[in-house]
Design a protein around this motif. Structure first.
Motif, PDB file in Angstrom:
ATOM      1  N   ARG A 137      50.143  24.292  41.561  1.00  0.00           N
ATOM      2  CA  ARG A 137      50.479  23.971  42.953  1.00  0.00           C
ATOM      3  C   ARG A 137      50.103  25.101  43.893  1.00  0.00           C
ATOM      4  O   ARG A 137      49.754  24.861  45.053  1.00  0.00           O
ATOM      5  N   ALA A 138      50.168  26.330  43.406  1.00  0.00           N
ATOM      6  CA  ALA A 138      49.904  27.477  44.274  1.00  0.00           C
ATOM      7  C   ALA A 138      48.435  27.863  44.333  1.00  0.00           C
ATOM      8  O   ALA A 138      48.017  28.519  45.290  1.00  0.00           O
ATOM      9  N   THR A 139      47.638  27.462  43.325  1.00  0.00           N
ATOM     10  CA  THR A 139      46.278  28.010  43.233  1.00  0.00           C
ATOM     11  C   THR A 139      45.172  26.970  43.112  1.00  0.00           C
ATOM     12  O   THR A 139      43.994  27.332  43.152  1.00  0.00           O
ATOM     13  N   GLY A 141      44.766  24.062  45.051  1.00  0.00           N
ATOM     14  CA  GLY A 141      44.561  23.219  46.225  1.00  0.00           C
ATOM     15  C   GLY A 141      45.219  21.854  46.099  1.00  0.00           C
ATOM     16  O   GLY A 141      46.283  21.702  45.497  1.00  0.00           O
ATOM     17  N   ILE A 142      44.548  20.845  46.672  1.00  0.00           N
ATOM     18  CA  ILE A 142      45.097  19.487  46.665  1.00  0.00           C
ATOM     19  C   ILE A 142      45.232  18.964  45.240  1.00  0.00           C
ATOM     20  O   ILE A 142      46.228  18.324  44.891  1.00  0.00           O
ATOM     21  N   LEU A 143      44.226  19.254  44.390  1.00  0.00           N
ATOM     22  CA  LEU A 143      44.291  18.807  42.998  1.00  0.00           C
ATOM     23  C   LEU A 143      45.528  19.367  42.313  1.00  0.00           C
ATOM     24  O   LEU A 143      46.228  18.647  41.581  1.00  0.00           O
ATOM     25  N   GLY A 144      45.825  20.645  42.548  1.00  0.00           N
ATOM     26  CA  GLY A 144      46.984  21.262  41.926  1.00  0.00           C
ATOM     27  C   GLY A 144      48.289  20.637  42.376  1.00  0.00           C
ATOM     28  O   GLY A 144      49.205  20.444  41.584  1.00  0.00           O
ATOM     29  N   TRP A 214      43.637  35.881  36.680  1.00  0.00           N
ATOM     30  CA  TRP A 214      44.721  34.900  36.787  1.00  0.00           C
ATOM     31  C   TRP A 214      45.092  34.801  38.260  1.00  0.00           C
ATOM     32  O   TRP A 214      45.499  35.803  38.879  1.00  0.00           O
ATOM     33  N   PRO A 215      44.938  33.630  38.888  1.00  0.00           N
ATOM     34  CA  PRO A 215      45.049  33.529  40.352  1.00  0.00           C
ATOM     35  C   PRO A 215      46.311  34.107  40.975  1.00  0.00           C
ATOM     36  O   PRO A 215      46.222  34.761  42.018  1.00  0.00           O
ATOM     37  N   PRO A 216      47.520  33.921  40.393  1.00  0.00           N
ATOM     38  CA  PRO A 216      48.693  34.534  41.036  1.00  0.00           C
ATOM     39  C   PRO A 216      48.599  36.050  41.162  1.00  0.00           C
ATOM     40  O   PRO A 216      49.100  36.630  42.126  1.00  0.00           O
ATOM     41  N   ILE A 281      54.358  39.439  43.795  1.00  0.00           N
ATOM     42  CA  ILE A 281      53.935  38.131  43.306  1.00  0.00           C
ATOM     43  C   ILE A 281      54.560  37.018  44.151  1.00  0.00           C
ATOM     44  O   ILE A 281      55.731  37.085  44.518  1.00  0.00           O
ATOM     45  N   VAL A 282      53.762  35.993  44.431  1.00  0.00           N
ATOM     46  CA  VAL A 282      54.255  34.841  45.181  1.00  0.00           C
ATOM     47  C   VAL A 282      54.682  33.719  44.248  1.00  0.00           C
ATOM     48  O   VAL A 282      55.664  33.019  44.494  1.00  0.00           O
ATOM     49  N   THR A 283      53.956  33.535  43.143  1.00  0.00           N
ATOM     50  CA  THR A 283      54.281  32.451  42.216  1.00  0.00           C
ATOM     51  C   THR A 283      53.889  32.850  40.813  1.00  0.00           C
ATOM     52  O   THR A 283      53.034  33.719  40.612  1.00  0.00           O
TER      53      THR A 283
END
Length: 370
Positions: A137-139, A141-144, A214-216, A281-283
């Motif tokens: 959900r955080a990384t 986009g809409i697909l997530g 790792w995106p987060p 960290i955000v998520t």
């Protein structure tokens, strides 16, 4: 009795936060169980450590999408099902299977062991590690955001097939209990104590640790660079050092006082030059192993609520989400070496006491017990 862990990565060839935790769990489980490993690996022909290795491949996007639509599973849960992994599970003789990440249970559920029972219960235990829905959900986009709902549904479905579910976060365990999972355990793990870092000779230096592929972690790194000018303002020689693999797809403009080191040869020696570890960290919960490592060394920590999670009550630290308060805490350690030394000693002592009294050992044994 035998316990076979199903891992999405090969501990012999990879080094990540989730593997550090998996290795810790397996070490503690080995006090009561004969531990075996089936893992996805980039080196499937290896026989190191006696592991059963299965090729780690990425199915073509069209095939993955077709399987997800046909099965109703989320993309991430479809991604980790392969004929080779199912066959390896079929060929394994064991008393229980332990899926590290919920999605690693999917191949088990398609194996011949899916209907095995021990005292009337499933032979599957699950360590959720972190809900992939948070990361997607955080990384992604809409697909997530769209697939995030299906991921949560999959994780609950897997949990209902397991006799026991373990989480690294107390709120996540409560979530499973609220949804009718009778054995949802918070695995309040800490690491074995290490040699305490020598903060008495540390510099006005903070450190961020994390694999930015790792995106987060990449998000946190970029956020930190925005905060750094306020953190360092008016502090002579203030430094921020970044340790861990960079994201090769992202370029970030240089910032005064910040140096990206990648990997360091001697992490123990390097950390003794730092005043505190910071984690904006955000998520996602992957950074928590870095926090546990810092505590095991006696390194002060400044982290957000998302970074610290339930470790706050374990280690006696508070997450800081307000940017101004986060900046102020970082500045406190940069300006006051004695404050860093005192906090480091407190953390090191608290971590050592938990380990020496067997708290991490008990939580794993209770989670896996029949």
């Amino acid at each position: 009795m035998k316990a076979t862990f199903l891992l999405p990565k090969d501990p012999s060839v990879e080094s990540t936060g989730d593997l550090t935790m998996a290795t810790l769990v397996m070490t503690l489980a080995a006090e009561k169980w004969d531990v075996q490993v089936v893992c996805l690996s980039s080196d499937p022909g290896s026989s190191r450590d006696g592991y059963t290795r299965v090729p780690k491949t990425m199915p073509p996007a069209p095939a993955l999408l077709r399987d997800s639509l046909r099965s109703g599973r989320s993309l991430v849960h479809s991604r980790f099902v392969s004929r080779e992994l199912i066959d390896a599970i079929d060929a394994t003789e064991t008393d229980i299977f332990v899926a590290d990440h919920s999605y690693m249970a999917e191949a088990f559920l398609q194996s011949s062991h899916a209907h095995d029972r021990r005292d009337g219960e499933s032979v599957l235990a699950v360590s959720t590690v972190v809900s992939e829905s948070l990361v997607w959900r955080a990384t992604r986009g809409i697909l997530g955001k769209l697939d995030g709902r299906r991921i949560v549904r999959d994780e609950l479905r897997v949990a209902r097939h397991a006799y026991s579910v373990g989480t690294y976060d107390a709120e996540e365990a409560e979530f499973y209990s609220h949804h009718g999972i009778p054995r949802a355990h918070w695995l309040d793990l800490t690491l074995p104590p290490k040699k305490q870092v020598d903060l008495g000779n540390s510099r006005s230096r903070l450190v961020f640790l994390g694999d930015r592929k790792w995106p987060p972690n990449q998000q946190a790194y970029e956020r930190l660079l925005r905060l750094w000018p306020d953190i360092a303002r008016g502090i002579p020689g203030a430094e921020l050092r970044i340790v861990g693999s960079p994201d090769p797809t992202r370029t970030v403009a240089p910032v005064d006082g910040v140096e990206d080191l990648g990997f360091v040869d001697d992490l123990d020696e390097f950390l003794s030059s730092c005043r505190a570890m910071i984690a904006p960290i955000v998520t996602g919960g992957g950074v928590r192993v870095k926090i546990l490592d810092a505590a095991s060394r006696g390194m002060p920590i400044v982290g957000t609520t998302a970074a610290i999670g339930s470790l706050g009550s374990v280690l006696g630290i508070d997450g800081i989400d307000d940017p101004a308060a986060f900046v102020a805490e970082c500045r406190r350690y940069l300006l006051d070496r004695d404050a860093a030394v005192a906090e480091g000693e407190r953390l090191h002592g608290r971590n050592a006491e938990r380990w020496n009294t067997g708290a991490p050992h008990r939580t794993v044994h209770e989670w896996l017990a029949p």
